[in-house]
Design a protein around this motif. Sequence first.
Motif, PDB file in Angstrom:
ATOM      1  N   LEU A 377      -3.581   2.768  -5.777  1.00 16.14           N
ATOM      2  CA  LEU A 377      -3.430   3.123  -4.372  1.00 16.14           C
ATOM      3  C   LEU A 377      -1.978   2.970  -3.946  1.00 16.14           C
ATOM      4  N   ASP A 378      -1.431   4.006  -3.316  1.00 12.25           N
ATOM      5  CA  ASP A 378      -0.144   3.897  -2.636  1.00 12.25           C
ATOM      6  C   ASP A 378      -0.418   3.631  -1.161  1.00 12.25           C
ATOM      7  N   ALA A 379       0.264   2.649  -0.610  1.00 11.09           N
ATOM      8  CA  ALA A 379       0.058   2.267   0.789  1.00 11.09           C
ATOM      9  C   ALA A 379       1.369   2.421   1.541  1.00 11.09           C
ATOM     10  N   VAL A 380       1.388   3.307   2.537  1.00 10.62           N
ATOM     11  CA  VAL A 380       2.602   3.628   3.286  1.00 10.62           C
ATOM     12  C   VAL A 380       2.598   2.903   4.618  1.00 10.62           C
ATOM     13  N   GLU A 381       3.734   2.278   4.939  1.00  6.12           N
ATOM     14  CA  GLU A 381       3.903   1.582   6.220  1.00  6.12           C
ATOM     15  C   GLU A 381       5.357   1.695   6.641  1.00  6.12           C
ATOM     16  N   LEU A 382       5.576   2.045   7.909  1.00  8.33           N
ATOM     17  CA  LEU A 382       6.937   2.249   8.389  1.00  8.33           C
ATOM     18  C   LEU A 382       7.672   0.945   8.649  1.00  8.33           C
ATOM     19  N   ALA A 383       7.021  -0.012   9.291  1.00  4.60           N
ATOM     20  CA  ALA A 383       7.691  -1.248   9.704  1.00  4.60           C
ATOM     21  C   ALA A 383       7.819  -2.208   8.521  1.00  4.60           C
ATOM     22  N   PRO A 384       9.032  -2.659   8.195  1.00  8.59           N
ATOM     23  CA  PRO A 384       9.209  -3.545   7.033  1.00  8.59           C
ATOM     24  C   PRO A 384       8.394  -4.829   7.109  1.00  8.59           C
ATOM     25  N   HIS A 385       8.298  -5.443   8.292  1.00  7.52           N
ATOM     26  CA  HIS A 385       7.564  -6.706   8.369  1.00  7.52           C
ATOM     27  C   HIS A 385       6.074  -6.488   8.150  1.00  7.52           C
ATOM     28  N   ARG A 386       5.563  -5.348   8.580  1.00  2.00           N
ATOM     29  CA  ARG A 386       4.157  -5.049   8.342  1.00  2.00           C
ATOM     30  C   ARG A 386       3.923  -4.662   6.878  1.00  2.00           C
ATOM     31  N   ALA A 387       4.897  -3.995   6.285  1.00  2.00           N
ATOM     32  CA  ALA A 387       4.789  -3.678   4.859  1.00  2.00           C
ATOM     33  C   ALA A 387       4.704  -4.961   4.036  1.00  2.00           C
ATOM     34  N   GLU A 388       5.463  -5.974   4.454  1.00  2.00           N
ATOM     35  CA  GLU A 388       5.415  -7.258   3.736  1.00  2.00           C
ATOM     36  C   GLU A 388       4.051  -7.924   3.897  1.00  2.00           C
ATOM     37  N   ASP A 396      -1.929  -8.815  -6.556  1.00  2.00           N
ATOM     38  CA  ASP A 396      -2.779  -8.751  -7.746  1.00  2.00           C
ATOM     39  C   ASP A 396      -3.722  -7.555  -7.752  1.00  2.00           C
ATOM     40  N   MET A 397      -3.541  -6.608  -6.825  1.00  2.00           N
ATOM     41  CA  MET A 397      -4.334  -5.381  -6.833  1.00  2.00           C
ATOM     42  C   MET A 397      -3.453  -4.220  -7.301  1.00  2.00           C
ATOM     43  N   PRO A 398      -4.062  -3.139  -7.764  1.00  2.00           N
ATOM     44  CA  PRO A 398      -3.268  -1.963  -8.191  1.00  2.00           C
ATOM     45  C   PRO A 398      -2.807  -1.146  -6.976  1.00  2.00           C
ATOM     46  N   VAL A 399      -1.988  -1.789  -6.148  1.00  2.00           N
ATOM     47  CA  VAL A 399      -1.528  -1.174  -4.902  1.00  2.00           C
ATOM     48  C   VAL A 399      -0.002  -1.241  -4.870  1.00  2.00           C
ATOM     49  N   THR A 400       0.625  -0.112  -4.576  1.00  2.00           N
ATOM     50  CA  THR A 400       2.070  -0.044  -4.388  1.00  2.00           C
ATOM     51  C   THR A 400       2.354   0.198  -2.915  1.00  2.00           C
ATOM     52  N   VAL A 401       3.081  -0.712  -2.284  1.00  2.00           N
ATOM     53  CA  VAL A 401       3.401  -0.595  -0.870  1.00  2.00           C
ATOM     54  C   VAL A 401       4.742   0.119  -0.725  1.00  2.00           C
ATOM     55  N   ILE A 402       4.774   1.142   0.092  1.00  2.60           N
ATOM     56  CA  ILE A 402       5.959   1.972   0.287  1.00  2.60           C
ATOM     57  C   ILE A 402       6.349   1.929   1.750  1.00  2.60           C
ATOM     58  N   THR A 403       7.549   1.489   2.037  1.00  2.21           N
ATOM     59  CA  THR A 403       8.037   1.458   3.409  1.00  2.21           C
ATOM     60  C   THR A 403       8.635   2.815   3.736  1.00  2.21           C
ATOM     61  N   ALA A 404       7.933   3.591   4.551  1.00  2.00           N
ATOM     62  CA  ALA A 404       8.356   4.974   4.811  1.00  2.00           C
ATOM     63  C   ALA A 404       7.636   5.497   6.047  1.00  2.00           C
ATOM     64  N   ASP A 405       8.117   6.630   6.550  1.00  2.00           N
ATOM     65  CA  ASP A 405       7.504   7.347   7.662  1.00  2.00           C
ATOM     66  C   ASP A 405       6.342   8.167   7.123  1.00  2.00           C
ATOM     67  N   GLY A 406       5.144   7.893   7.610  1.00  2.00           N
ATOM     68  CA  GLY A 406       3.969   8.587   7.097  1.00  2.00           C
ATOM     69  C   GLY A 406       3.956  10.077   7.369  1.00  2.00           C
ATOM     70  N   THR A 407       4.731  10.537   8.334  1.00  5.47           N
ATOM     71  CA  THR A 407       4.769  11.976   8.600  1.00  5.47           C
ATOM     72  C   THR A 407       5.642  12.723   7.604  1.00  5.47           C
ATOM     73  N   ASN A 408       6.480  11.995   6.872  1.00  7.23           N
ATOM     74  CA  ASN A 408       7.347  12.636   5.869  1.00  7.23           C
ATOM     75  C   ASN A 408       7.711  11.633   4.782  1.00  7.23           C
ATOM     76  N   PRO A 409       6.721  11.134   4.059  1.00  9.81           N
ATOM     77  CA  PRO A 409       6.993  10.088   3.068  1.00  9.81           C
ATOM     78  C   PRO A 409       7.578  10.663   1.782  1.00  9.81           C
ATOM     79  N   PRO A 410       8.339   9.875   1.041  1.00 11.30           N
ATOM     80  CA  PRO A 410       8.938  10.345  -0.223  1.00 11.30           C
ATOM     81  C   PRO A 410       7.934  10.270  -1.372  1.00 11.30           C
ATOM     82  N   LEU A 411       6.888  11.067  -1.290  1.00 12.26           N
ATOM     83  CA  LEU A 411       5.804  11.024  -2.268  1.00 12.26           C
ATOM     84  C   LEU A 411       5.586  12.396  -2.882  1.00 12.26           C
ATOM     85  N   GLU A 412       5.183  12.410  -4.129  1.00 14.51           N
ATOM     86  CA  GLU A 412       4.843  13.649  -4.815  1.00 14.51           C
ATOM     87  C   GLU A 412       3.424  14.061  -4.421  1.00 14.51           C
ATOM     88  N   PRO A 413       3.210  15.317  -4.055  1.00 14.52           N
ATOM     89  CA  PRO A 413       1.850  15.775  -3.744  1.00 14.52           C
ATOM     90  C   PRO A 413       0.937  15.641  -4.959  1.00 14.52           C
TER      91      PRO A 413
END
Length: 537
Positions: A377-388, A396-413
């Motif tokens: 799972l990729d998890a997108v959150e704009l605010a750094p403190h909330r991403a933390e 310990d979960m297979p989750v990658t947290v990405i600090t980014a704008d959800g309307t235009n995140p740097p993700l591959e479709p």
Amino acid sequence: MSGGFRSRAGGTPPTPPTTPAPSAAGRPGRRTHRGGRENATAGPAAHSRRGAAGSGGAAATRGRAGNPKNRRFLAPADGPAVDMARRVAVDVLWKVREDGAFGNLVLPQFLSEAQLSGRDAAFATEITYGSLRTMGICDAIIDAASDRPVGRLDGVVLDCLRLGVYQLLFTKVESHAAVDTTVRLAGLLAGGRVTGFVNAVMRRISRTPASVWLDTLAPSDPLARAAWMTGHPGWIAESFAAALAAGPEDPRPRPADGKLPADLNEALAADSSRPGIHLVARPGELTQEELCALTGAAPARFSPYGAYLDSGNPADFDCVRQGLAAVQDEGSQLIARALTEVPVDGPDGGRWLDLCAGPGGKAALIGGIAAIAGARLDAVELAPHRAELIRKTVRDMPVTVITADGTNPPLEPGYDRILVDAPCSGLGALRRRPEARWVKRESAIAELTELQQALLESAVGLLRPGGVIIYSTCSPDIRETRGVVDAVAGSHDNLVELPAGSYFCGMRDTGGFASVQMWPHRHGTDAMFAAVLKKTI
């Protein structure tokens, strides 16, 4: 009419505005950040940081030094004896009014500082949340019983009066005790010169039963009356009525006078009741049965991971402290689970996305299921403190947290499954923030729907053919729910809406659309919405 009821002018109190609300506007609304979960609100419910709107006059209508900015609760030696439960309660009201604080976050901190527990803590909780929840009603009654407009009262005096009026009219506290403690508390906080004024207002109110006050001040319009009687601004009651009445033929009706939905009063009353405590067992860490055995909770009605706790502090349980379980509304659990249950066309490649992940509750549940399913799972959150915060929650979960704008995140479709749990007005979770109904402004919804559509459009672009999106909000407002889904789905020929009810564990009575609309009075959850969309191949 019962004796003692009189207005400033000496006659029958005037009918309040259609929307009972605090007397002064709060600070301008702050923009909801993109990709996060903060709601646009208008600021404190009552008065400016300086207290009174006017100048001169008695102490009750002036800002005083009784509001030190860093004040917590009053120490026992500060003055005449007033029990600590009421001292804590008035300090929470002060913090909410002065700083726009969240009552449900401030109260536990103040209870701990005051070392209150058991019956004292329960009493403080009841009068604090009750005073915040009925703030608009209390203000209208205070205004009717006072010779000074509510808008000119010192903020601390108004805090004390709200607390006292709630006790008089909505609890079993004896009238003399409510009056006496309110007068002493106001004198302690704002000075002895206000005690005569506070005493007079409280005694006038105490001479008239709550039912008479409510009936006399209630508007005649059926919708406005339903709002008043249940302690809601009129626009929120109208939003609920429209959502309850909406159907495929007319998804955005305006309820006609006298033709309100049959369960509107029940919905509004449930929205004003204190919610139960919902726990969630982390998949792969704890089963529902084990969670119930460890906490004494009852199995949830719908969620296979959920449990209902009657009372107590969830943090007292080892399983919660260790991250094996958490507090999460059952509706949120069902939405997160549904994302993993809806069939995709073709093989599931295990690329899952939570596009608006903060503060991380749904991401943690999805992440636990992803670990079992061999997905990530990729998890997108704009605010750094909330991403933390998310990183700590999903460790310990297979989750990658990405600090980014959800309307235009740097993700591959190419994602198989995407959750868009969009920032919203939060109207479906008002029972968890009792003051929020008097703080939120309808004008914020237009900006929110623009953001919600942008986030859903972003998800469509990131989704692979055959993949699925769940769009959800913790608001039942049809502008934020069906309005957004219909607008986005209608602009994409390759996007179809699937019947969502099949993936919500047998939940019934969820509205007349393919989407699911939950309600506290029907399902015991927050008033959450979810729609399932699939991109055709």
